[in-house]
Scaffold this active site. Structure first.
Site, PDB file in Angstrom:
ATOM      1  N   GLY A 146      67.404  40.745 128.406  1.00  0.00           N
ATOM      2  CA  GLY A 146      68.264  39.718 127.824  1.00  0.00           C
ATOM      3  C   GLY A 146      69.595  40.300 127.410  1.00  0.00           C
ATOM      4  O   GLY A 146      69.917  41.429 127.747  1.00  0.00           O
ATOM      5  N   SER A 147      70.400  39.520 126.667  1.00  0.00           N
ATOM      6  CA  SER A 147      71.716  39.998 126.237  1.00  0.00           C
ATOM      7  C   SER A 147      72.340  39.007 125.271  1.00  0.00           C
ATOM      8  O   SER A 147      71.934  37.849 125.179  1.00  0.00           O
ATOM      9  CB  SER A 147      72.663  40.172 127.432  1.00  0.00           C
ATOM     10  OG  SER A 147      72.133  41.023 128.398  1.00  0.00           O
ATOM     11  N   ASN A 148      73.363  39.488 124.557  1.00  0.00           N
ATOM     12  CA  ASN A 148      74.293  38.644 123.815  1.00  0.00           C
ATOM     13  C   ASN A 148      75.689  38.865 124.381  1.00  0.00           C
ATOM     14  O   ASN A 148      76.018  39.976 124.804  1.00  0.00           O
ATOM     15  CB  ASN A 148      74.326  39.000 122.328  1.00  0.00           C
ATOM     16  CG  ASN A 148      72.994  38.805 121.639  1.00  0.00           C
ATOM     17  OD1 ASN A 148      72.344  37.770 121.785  1.00  0.00           O
ATOM     18  ND2 ASN A 148      72.572  39.801 120.875  1.00  0.00           N
TER      19      ASN A 148
ATOM     20  N   ASN B 231      71.312  34.196 126.321  1.00  0.00           N
ATOM     21  CA  ASN B 231      70.235  33.853 127.243  1.00  0.00           C
ATOM     22  C   ASN B 231      69.728  32.428 127.079  1.00  0.00           C
ATOM     23  O   ASN B 231      68.612  32.119 127.498  1.00  0.00           O
ATOM     24  CB  ASN B 231      69.064  34.843 127.144  1.00  0.00           C
ATOM     25  CG  ASN B 231      69.508  36.270 127.337  1.00  0.00           C
ATOM     26  OD1 ASN B 231      69.277  37.115 126.480  1.00  0.00           O
ATOM     27  ND2 ASN B 231      70.198  36.550 128.424  1.00  0.00           N
TER      28      ASN B 231
END
Length: 766
Positions: A208-210, A470
């Site tokens: 995932g990521s921001n 996400n």
């Protein structure tokens, strides 16, 4: 596979010196590059051409991480069973499988010739001339370091003297790029494709990521700013490597590359910055094949029989023997070994199955002079495999786009062609494969048939901000919800989830000046502070009701039926400030309680029975919220958490710094489910000794950048550090800095690099 010896051209001398600029290409046409390492060992590689740049980059990377790449090359060649045995787990950091399963899959890809066919194609379907030179140089640079050092003298004990270590080829680098593009498609379904008997290890969890791209209306200085915070694995080939790549007048980009790839995936130039998060779009579809009666290797298309293709795959074993398996293919893609029955089989249709375009796209993005140039690069190659792109420029424009490769399945096609899934856990459309009327659609502006073109994808450009954690494109910016796109891109009007919600709340508070960090609007310093604030949003939403529950009950009944005194646990939780810092007394107890809420409920119960106010699509950023004090699930979870600490004689005030580590370094942060922006993931639950297994996923390469007219101001942190080599001084130095909440001040200009008192310069020819 016999490893080929190094060519004699790799013998020239290595010279260490200080230079003011990159060396020229040698008169005899050999590669030439300069590697300047600044604090924390960060390499700044420069050359006069793409081949030299790849040569220097491959050499620098091998100095730090050769063992990881060497192991992965064995994986890509389908030779893990030969060196490590068929039953051991593979080195895939996202979802390891048995070596034999891994080998059968990767050998089938290698034997299919897909890489060679793509290399024979002109750009943009095949690689550009610049990218070919970069990849060739990268493999040569890696091999040059190995030849200079020797397998027996490698500093990393993980692979020193091992028989499976040897030179790599450019095709190994291409295979790695292809596998990266397949990561959310075929590579995630190895068992289903080849018929592996691996036990189910739970849901497939993609990284995932921001990401925030801030425009001129959101920043105090009116400049564009960007926060990159990818959450990729902390071990193996999907780690990031920090680097700056420079060809004077052609390319100057700083950021991070995934291991074994010679291009920057997340980074910035002087005028543009971009990052990625994992997209919610569907990455592949399945096609249900109607099998011909009496012939399970023939299927029907429009009433006519069509035989399956056959591929004989042979995998070598440690004892000199081989395992052979027959795999079947269809016009849609590989026929799954799993799911057959009732006259049907299923085929995987993966639009990234023959995609090498992503590397050229990242290379072109790195050369873009402005935001329109970055978009043009994406429109030309259309190769990003599974990610959104958030970008900004020095003029203060913020942009979001799902420019990823998405199968062209409109809502109308999905309704008309939908068929039952062979496995309910598969998150994919299943379409009718017995009729050509259910083939993927076509866009005139698509670079290949069967995917959506640039004119059809969700996107948003604004002067304030765009953000993603996400979630689907819907809530990219709540002031301008994105709707009207086909379901294949992601859902609208559904639970946004806690991490995206806290992300948007953090931005909103900063723009209002309501977060205790001073006047409204972002500066580079407040961007850093906001990103590392360690808020536990789930706790914030439940804290008032939890306090009320604690006032109402001295004892609660655990799942076992035992009555548990929860007063001390309640005191610890209600005193905690709700931040997952190293010294947060209550953070670990809260997580134990929250994990207890996640236990599957009884049939017919709500999926999340602990929320007092359920999700309301009309209030997506404030629901769900609260804690159902009367729910048995809630009361048992609190009693179970307190009992666990009591039974194992653990202090209720156990802190994150005491319980959560990566190696010997304490790691702050909390989990996705709790609603943590800078989340972490452990490979298992809290042990009876009061420690979690090592962190294996979380914030990996964090980059906060402000694009000013005078040049970029950037702070970075590579959470797991630059090198996997335990003997390296850069094995855990940034990890310790990350633990303390620190950042690295990036050196981007030549003057900044040369002023570093720790500067080490290597001039490399070969």
């Amino acid at each position: 596979m016999k490893l080929r010896p190094l060519a004699a051209a790799f013998v020239p001398a290595l010279v260490a010196t200080l230079l003011t600029g990159p060396p020229a290409v040698a008169a005899d046409g050999r590669y030439s590059a300069e590697i300047r390492r600044t604090e924390y060992g960060i390499p700044h590689v420069s050359a006069k051409d793409h081949g030299g740049l790849g040569f220097g980059y491959g050499y620098a990377f091998a100095q730090d991480n050769l063992c990881v790449m060497a192991s992965w090359v064995v994986t890509l060649r389908g030779e893990r069973s030969r060196f490590f045995g068929p039953d051991a787990k593979s080195d895939d950091p996202v979802r390891p499988v048995a070596n034999l399963t891994s080998d059968l899959y990767h050998k089938s890809v290698a034997d299919s010739g897909v890489v060679r066919r793509l290399l024979a194609s002109p750009a943009p379907l095949g690689p550009s001339a610049d990218l070919r030179e970069l990849v060739n140089g990268y493999a040569a640079g890696y091999n040059r370091y190995l030849d200079d050092t020797g397998v027996a003298n490698l500093p990393d004990p993980a692979c020193r003297g091992k028989e499976w270590v040897g030179p790599i080829t450019a095709e190994d680098v291409w295979a790695n790029l292809l596998d990266l593009n397949r990561m959310s498609g075929g590579s995630a379904l190895k068992e289903a494709i080849v018929g592996g008997d691996d036990e189910d290890e739970g849901p497939r969890r993609a990284p995932g990521s921001n990401a925030w791209a801030l425009g001129r209306e959101a920043t105090r200085g009116g400049n564009g700013m960007l926060l990159a915070d990818p959450h990729f694995p902390w071990n193996g080939i999907r780690r990031f490597y920090q680097v700056q790549l420079t060809i004077p007048g052609v390319l100057d980009v700083s950021g991070a590359s995934l291991y074994g790839t010679p291009v920057v995936q997340i980074g910035h130039t002087r005028n543009v910055a971009w990052t990625h998060t994992v997209s919610h779009a569907q990455r592949f579809t399945l096609y249900r094949l109607e099998l011909a009666k009496g012939d399970p290797t023939t299927y029907l298309i429009d009433g006519r029989p069509e035989p399956m293709g056959r591929q004989e795959v042979e995998v070598p074993l440690q004892d000199g023997g081989f395992v052979s398996r027959t795999l079947f293919t269809s016009r849609y893609g590989p026929v799954l070994a799993a799911g057959r029955g009732g006259g049907y089989a299923y085929a995987l249709a993966d639009p990234n199955a023959a995609n090498l375009r992503s590397a050229d796209e990242w290379l072109a993005m790195s050369k873009a002079a402005d935001l329109p140039g970055l978009r043009a690069a994406q429109d030309r190659y259309q190769g990003l495999p599974f990610v959104y792109t958030l970008a900004t420029d020095v003029g203060g424009t913020a942009s979001f786009a799902d420019a990823s490769v998405v199968p062209h399945v409109t809502d109308a096609l999905a309704r008309r062609c939908a068929r039952p899934a062979p496995d309910p856990s598969l998150d994919a459309f299943v379409l009718d494969g017995s009729t050509s009327a259910c083939l993927w659609g076509k866009d005139a502006d698509a670079v290949v048939p069967g995917i959506f073109g640039p004119g059809s994808r969700p996107g948003l450009t604004r002067a304030d901000y765009v953000a993603n954690s996400n979630n689907s494109p819907w809530m990219t910016n709540p002031a301008a919800p994105l709707t009207g796109y086909d379901q294949v891109w992601g859902a609208v009007r559904t639970d946004v989830e806690l991490r995206p919600r806290v992300s948007l709340d953090m931005i909103d508070r900063r723009l209002k000046g309501a977060d205790g960090l001073g006047a409204p609007g972002f500066t580079l310093e407040t961007l850093q502070a906001t990103a590392r604030s360690k808020r536990n949003y789930g706790f914030e939403l439940m804290r008032p009701d939890l306090a009320a529950l604690c006032r109402e009950h001295r004892e609660l009944r655990a799942t076992s039926g035992e009555r548990v005194d929860v007063r001390a646990a309640c005191r610890t939780l209600t005193r905690w400030d709700g931040r997952a810092t190293l010294d947060g007394e209550g953070a670990v107890l809260w997580r134990q309680f929250f994990d207890g809420l996640q236990r599957p409920g009884k049939p017919g119960e709500p999926q999340q029975p602990w929320w007092r106010v359920p999700f309301d699509p009309e209030q997506p950023l404030t629901t769900p919220r609260g804690l159902r004090r009367d729910a048995t699930t809630v009361r048992q979870a609190l009693a179970d958490a307190a009992l666990f600490f009591q039974a194992n004689r653990l202090p209720l005030t156990l802190t994150t710094g005491q319980a959560q580590h990566y190696g010997s370094v304490p790691i702050p942060g909390c989990t996705e489910g709790e609603g943590c922006f800078d989340r972490v993931r452990n490979s298992g639950p809290l042990g009876k000794d009061g420690r979690y297994p090592d962190v294996n996923t979380g914030s990996s390469f964090m980059m906060a950048v402000e694009l000013t007219p005078d040049g970029p101001r950037t702070r970075t942190i590579l959470t797991y550090s630059l090198s996997t080599d335990t003997s390296s001084p850069h094995h855990a130095d940034q990890t310790a800095l990350f633990s303390r909440g620190g950042w690295v001040t990036e050196r981007f200009t030549d003057a900044e690099i040369r002023s570093d008192p720790r500067l080490r310069v290597t001039t490399l020819t070969g």
